[in-house]
Design an enzyme around this catalytic site. Structure first.
Site, PDB file in Angstrom:
ATOM      1  N   ASN A  79       0.833  -1.192   0.000  1.00 27.77           N
ATOM      2  CA  ASN A  79       0.000   0.000   0.000  1.00 27.77           C
ATOM      3  C   ASN A  79       0.877   1.255   0.000  1.00 27.77           C
ATOM      4  O   ASN A  79       2.098   1.170  -0.059  1.00 27.77           O
ATOM      5  CB  ASN A  79      -0.941  -0.027   1.209  1.00 27.77           C
ATOM      6  CG  ASN A  79      -2.235   0.700   0.955  1.00 27.77           C
ATOM      7  OD1 ASN A  79      -2.263   1.758   0.356  1.00 27.77           O
ATOM      8  ND2 ASN A  79      -3.329   0.110   1.430  1.00 27.77           N
ATOM      9  N   HIS A 109      22.270  -2.451  14.761  1.00 23.70           N
ATOM     10  CA  HIS A 109      23.478  -1.982  15.437  1.00 23.70           C
ATOM     11  C   HIS A 109      23.617  -2.782  16.726  1.00 23.70           C
ATOM     12  O   HIS A 109      22.799  -2.631  17.641  1.00 23.70           O
ATOM     13  CB  HIS A 109      23.394  -0.490  15.744  1.00 23.70           C
ATOM     14  CG  HIS A 109      23.368   0.371  14.529  1.00 23.70           C
ATOM     15  ND1 HIS A 109      24.511   0.846  13.943  1.00 23.70           N
ATOM     16  CD2 HIS A 109      22.339   0.815  13.765  1.00 23.70           C
ATOM     17  CE1 HIS A 109      24.195   1.567  12.883  1.00 23.70           C
ATOM     18  NE2 HIS A 109      22.870   1.559  12.755  1.00 23.70           N
ATOM     19  N   THR A 159       9.085  -8.603  16.242  1.00 24.55           N
ATOM     20  CA  THR A 159      10.433  -9.086  16.535  1.00 24.55           C
ATOM     21  C   THR A 159      10.364 -10.600  16.585  1.00 24.55           C
ATOM     22  O   THR A 159       9.302 -11.167  16.837  1.00 24.55           O
ATOM     23  CB  THR A 159      10.944  -8.559  17.896  1.00 24.55           C
ATOM     24  OG1 THR A 159      10.094  -9.071  18.920  1.00 24.55           O
ATOM     25  CG2 THR A 159      10.963  -7.043  17.945  1.00 24.55           C
TER      26      THR A 159
END
Length: 183
Positions: A79, A109, A159
């Site tokens: 979208n 990082h 996650t």
């Protein structure tokens, strides 16, 4: 004299990096992101950049990183204002949909034991399965795996691994409901 040569070398290295970034931005954000570019042409631009795409992403999608790191199955829909950062491989399975302003991130990082983050990013791949729907403004973080037949609620932060046939919501995304297994 050695310091001057090193300084010039660093300048040229940064200049090269900036020129490559500008080209990537022009191709993968400006050109891909314009609503005036037909979907078929958008797909051709990605393929020319090295992406393995079997769908034409929607308007206003932007891609940072390398197009060679992007693989997209058949019937994938992105979208408006979807951003994919393909520093590491990103795979989106067939018949999946990414809602408005979804962000897929692959750069990471690392944190040292002293709590200081490493200024040099490393890439972690993202794998999005087939028949996945990711709601508006969800964020998919580096290393995430979303298995087949998953729904991710708007605003969720993904996650780790989301297993099949579940609805996930929250920060971080947690399984809040089972979804029916297709017959």
């Amino acid at each position: 004299m050695a310091a001057r040569t090193s300084s010039r070398s660093a300048f040229l290295s940064r200049l090269r990096e900036d020129v490559l970034y500008a080209g990537e931005y022009a191709l993968c954000t400006v050109l891909l992101g314009t609503p005036f570019l037909p979907r078929a042409v958008r797909r051709l631009v990605l393929v020319a950049g090295g992406a393995d795409v079997r769908s034409s992403p929607g308007a206003s999608m932007s891609l940072t990183g390398s197009p060679r790191n992007l693989a997209m199955g058949v019937g994938v829909f992105c979208n408006r204002n979807v951003t994919i950062e393909a520093v590491a491989p990103v795979r989106i399975g067939s018949h999946s949909a990414l809602g408005p302003q979804v962000l897929v991130v692959t750069s990471h990082h690392a944190l040292g034991e002293d709590g200081v983050w490493n200024e040099h990013a490393t890439g972690r791949p993202v794998d999005i399965g087939e028949r996945v729907w990711i709601g508006a403004r969800a964020v998919v973080l580096p290393g995430a795996v979303i298995e087949d037949d998953v729904v991710v609620a708007a605003g969720a932060v993904v996650t780790g691994r989301l297993t099949s046939h579940g609805l996930y919501a929250g920060v971080p995304a947690k399984r809040i409901r089972e979804l029916a297994v297709p017959a």
